[in-house]
Design a protein around this motif. Sequence first.
Motif, PDB file in Angstrom:
ATOM      1  N   HIS A  47     -44.605  93.243 -31.509  1.00  0.00           N
ATOM      2  CA  HIS A  47     -44.562  92.401 -30.312  1.00  0.00           C
ATOM      3  C   HIS A  47     -45.670  92.825 -29.334  1.00  0.00           C
ATOM      4  O   HIS A  47     -46.428  92.002 -28.811  1.00  0.00           O
ATOM      5  N   THR A  48     -45.773  94.135 -29.146  1.00  0.00           N
ATOM      6  CA  THR A  48     -46.805  94.669 -28.246  1.00  0.00           C
ATOM      7  C   THR A  48     -48.202  94.318 -28.756  1.00  0.00           C
ATOM      8  O   THR A  48     -49.081  93.933 -27.987  1.00  0.00           O
ATOM      9  N   PHE A  49     -48.364  94.448 -30.078  1.00  0.00           N
ATOM     10  CA  PHE A  49     -49.680  94.146 -30.647  1.00  0.00           C
ATOM     11  C   PHE A  49     -50.081  92.694 -30.353  1.00  0.00           C
ATOM     12  O   PHE A  49     -51.197  92.436 -29.888  1.00  0.00           O
ATOM     13  N   LEU A  65     -44.143  82.917 -36.138  1.00  0.00           N
ATOM     14  CA  LEU A  65     -43.867  81.903 -35.106  1.00  0.00           C
ATOM     15  C   LEU A  65     -44.592  82.229 -33.803  1.00  0.00           C
ATOM     16  O   LEU A  65     -45.220  81.339 -33.184  1.00  0.00           O
ATOM     17  N   ALA A  66     -44.547  83.489 -33.404  1.00  0.00           N
ATOM     18  CA  ALA A  66     -45.203  83.869 -32.144  1.00  0.00           C
ATOM     19  C   ALA A  66     -46.716  83.675 -32.247  1.00  0.00           C
ATOM     20  O   ALA A  66     -47.358  83.170 -31.313  1.00  0.00           O
ATOM     21  N   ASN A 106     -47.957  82.599 -19.240  1.00  0.00           N
ATOM     22  CA  ASN A 106     -46.771  83.390 -18.954  1.00  0.00           C
ATOM     23  C   ASN A 106     -45.516  82.742 -19.522  1.00  0.00           C
ATOM     24  O   ASN A 106     -44.571  83.429 -19.914  1.00  0.00           O
ATOM     25  N   THR A 107     -45.520  81.411 -19.578  1.00  0.00           N
ATOM     26  CA  THR A 107     -44.404  80.712 -20.214  1.00  0.00           C
ATOM     27  C   THR A 107     -44.336  81.079 -21.691  1.00  0.00           C
ATOM     28  O   THR A 107     -43.261  81.311 -22.251  1.00  0.00           O
ATOM     29  N   LEU A 108     -45.524  81.153 -22.296  1.00  0.00           N
ATOM     30  CA  LEU A 108     -45.596  81.538 -23.712  1.00  0.00           C
ATOM     31  C   LEU A 108     -45.066  82.964 -23.905  1.00  0.00           C
ATOM     32  O   LEU A 108     -44.370  83.258 -24.879  1.00  0.00           O
ATOM     33  N   LEU A 109     -45.400  83.817 -22.957  1.00  0.00           N
ATOM     34  CA  LEU A 109     -44.944  85.205 -23.023  1.00  0.00           C
ATOM     35  C   LEU A 109     -43.414  85.263 -23.008  1.00  0.00           C
ATOM     36  O   LEU A 109     -42.797  86.024 -23.767  1.00  0.00           O
ATOM     37  N   LEU A 110     -42.832  84.453 -22.158  1.00  0.00           N
ATOM     38  CA  LEU A 110     -41.369  84.407 -22.053  1.00  0.00           C
ATOM     39  C   LEU A 110     -40.752  83.958 -23.377  1.00  0.00           C
ATOM     40  O   LEU A 110     -39.773  84.538 -23.860  1.00  0.00           O
ATOM     41  N   THR A 137     -42.185  84.155 -26.336  1.00  0.00           N
ATOM     42  CA  THR A 137     -42.460  85.173 -27.355  1.00  0.00           C
ATOM     43  C   THR A 137     -41.438  86.310 -27.266  1.00  0.00           C
ATOM     44  O   THR A 137     -40.971  86.817 -28.288  1.00  0.00           O
ATOM     45  N   ASP A 138     -41.106  86.692 -26.052  1.00  0.00           N
ATOM     46  CA  ASP A 138     -40.069  87.718 -25.864  1.00  0.00           C
ATOM     47  C   ASP A 138     -38.787  87.296 -26.572  1.00  0.00           C
ATOM     48  O   ASP A 138     -38.146  88.095 -27.263  1.00  0.00           O
ATOM     49  N   ALA A 139     -38.425  86.041 -26.398  1.00  0.00           N
ATOM     50  CA  ALA A 139     -37.188  85.538 -27.009  1.00  0.00           C
ATOM     51  C   ALA A 139     -37.303  85.517 -28.533  1.00  0.00           C
ATOM     52  O   ALA A 139     -36.344  85.818 -29.244  1.00  0.00           O
ATOM     53  N   ILE A 140     -38.496  85.179 -29.025  1.00  0.00           N
ATOM     54  CA  ILE A 140     -38.695  85.137 -30.489  1.00  0.00           C
ATOM     55  C   ILE A 140     -38.477  86.520 -31.100  1.00  0.00           C
ATOM     56  O   ILE A 140     -37.894  86.657 -32.174  1.00  0.00           O
ATOM     57  N   PHE A 141     -38.926  87.556 -30.409  1.00  0.00           N
ATOM     58  CA  PHE A 141     -38.782  88.913 -30.936  1.00  0.00           C
ATOM     59  C   PHE A 141     -37.407  89.510 -30.599  1.00  0.00           C
ATOM     60  O   PHE A 141     -37.186  90.697 -30.830  1.00  0.00           O
ATOM     61  N   GLY A 142     -36.529  88.684 -30.036  1.00  0.00           N
ATOM     62  CA  GLY A 142     -35.156  89.111 -29.817  1.00  0.00           C
ATOM     63  C   GLY A 142     -34.968  90.004 -28.621  1.00  0.00           C
ATOM     64  O   GLY A 142     -33.907  90.599 -28.450  1.00  0.00           O
ATOM     65  N   GLU A 143     -35.992  90.111 -27.801  1.00  0.00           N
ATOM     66  CA  GLU A 143     -35.836  90.937 -26.614  1.00  0.00           C
ATOM     67  C   GLU A 143     -35.236  90.076 -25.509  1.00  0.00           C
ATOM     68  O   GLU A 143     -35.685  88.945 -25.297  1.00  0.00           O
ATOM     69  N   PRO A 144     -34.229  90.581 -24.822  1.00  0.00           N
ATOM     70  CA  PRO A 144     -33.622  89.742 -23.779  1.00  0.00           C
ATOM     71  C   PRO A 144     -34.639  89.416 -22.690  1.00  0.00           C
ATOM     72  O   PRO A 144     -35.125  90.331 -22.028  1.00  0.00           O
TER      73      PRO A 144
END
Lengths: 279, 318
Positions: free
Chosen positions: A77-79, A170-171, A230-234, A236-243
């Motif tokens: 995710h970080t990468f 997906l991300a 930033n919307t994409l970032l939000l 992407t966070d959800a895609i990787f399962g991070e709340p």
Amino acid sequence: MPIRDQGYQRYRGDRMQRGRAWWVIARTGIIERLHRRRFLALLLFAWSPFVVHAVQLYLGATIVRAAFLAATEDTFHTFLTQQRLFVFFITIYAGAGLIASDRQSNALQIYLSKPITRHDYIGGKMLTLAIFLVAVTWVPAMMLLLLQFLFSGSLEFFLSHPRLVPAITLASMLQVALAVMTMVALSSLSRSRRFAAMLYAGLVIFAAALERVLETATGSPAWILISPQNTLLLVTDAIFGEPPEKAALLALAVAALAGVLAACALVLERRVRAVDVVA
Amino acid sequence: MTRSDGSDRVDRVDAPVVLEHVTVKYGRHEALRDVSVEFPNGAIGLLGPNGAGKSTLIKTLLGLLPPANGRMRVLGCDVNESPLAVRARVGYVPESDAHIPGMTAVSFVAYCGELAGLPRANAMQRAHEVLFYVGLGEARYRNVETYSTGMKQRIKLAQALVHDPELLFLDEPTNGMDPKGRDEMLALVRDIATTKGITLILSSHLLPDVEFACDHVVVLHKGAVAAQGPIAALKRASGRVFELRVKGDEPRFAEAVRAEGLECHGEAGDVMRVYVPEDRSSQLLFQLAARHDVQVRHLRASVPSLEDVFARALGEEA
């Protein structure tokens, strides 16, 4: 020795099936950009985070005292998040002139007088940029996953993180699609690649800055929706399962991204024409 | 559409381009008004003043502009139903400067060949051949952006020829060329139509260009067909043309000539061109001069030119 006739000869060779023009356009665009040394340097530089992460994975997998460096879902995710910077620069370098330069040199009427559709043309142009962006997002991310397997020597990591491959895919694809659609649409609005580049940079930087200001001023997290990045970032966070910090906005964020992509498609539909009709 | 040896090329039809009641609108403005015309094989000139609808007609035939009404057939294909099939078999030389940026001439022409459906290697070979044909053989490795105006016109012709079209649309192909380059371009155009067997439609407002390169002509005026037919026949239909210079009240004399049903073109102080139908005598001009007290200083039978056809079709002062 016969003298070669250099006059006009009728063509008696084969002809290809129609429907491959998009690939001809994409291939030519890719080759043309790969001939630019500065762009090659940028592409290579975009792989520097991959090298850092590869070393991290090696150390985490082989040295017990460095186990804290071992791969997690967050590593990938970080990468992908780090690669946003390179996606930005590559999008500007390789994408700004995709349609703007053609408009400047009236190439659209050359393209569209051939047996190709507007969708072939747009598809070919998008693929040109998408290939480079995939090459600095999805490809290195999947290679990191492969390296993790090679360094650890077992499938344990894969089996314990079954959604990692779909999440990376997906991300990455969302990141690429947003950049490609936005840049190509902006490129179609201008006859100058520099102006198209400025539009894109302005959209990314200005929207993010405005979002920060408005969020700080009003305290509402909903302003994130005005910044596509930033919307994409939000999402992407959800895609990787991070709340996500702003989980309530997730559905709106997905809708906002879909809206941006639809708006880009509409712009391309109206702007990519062989004949500009000014009624 | 695979063609291995060219043998399945569709037989040449009598009228490769047919328009039936075609109307094209830009918003409310009608650029073409109920145009019905057939273009035969050979070299056909599309004449008309600026804004007559020449370029619109070509772009409509390429399927780039949808007609509001009417049907068009190009090489036997319905343009509305299968524009790609049409564009695979035609070449187009656009009016404005047009190229694909950042390419050498040979890459550009080969690329256009590939876009038109030629395999990569064949497209490159054709590009070299066609560039030699249009006279750019020595400059084929130069970037197109460094070309002069005349060279850019030639490369537009090369990209239109690379896939060996059966029909060629040329929109003002001599624009911006010097006299020598213009003559060479027209010689190429004529060669393409006469010895290479490619039907071409040459759009121009330059009458000498059309007269040199074409056998037939279609004159457009304000979006409608004003005249059409073989140039020789149209010239014959003009009757006899006389160049006339008079001393006296020229405007009144010109009015009198027109009142007699004769066409008279020309500005005051200049040579007038008077069209006398076959059934009338040139003596009438002397009678009119005597009646209106003007002296005939010069009267010479002239060869009817395309300019006369054009002027008569447009019904304007030439």
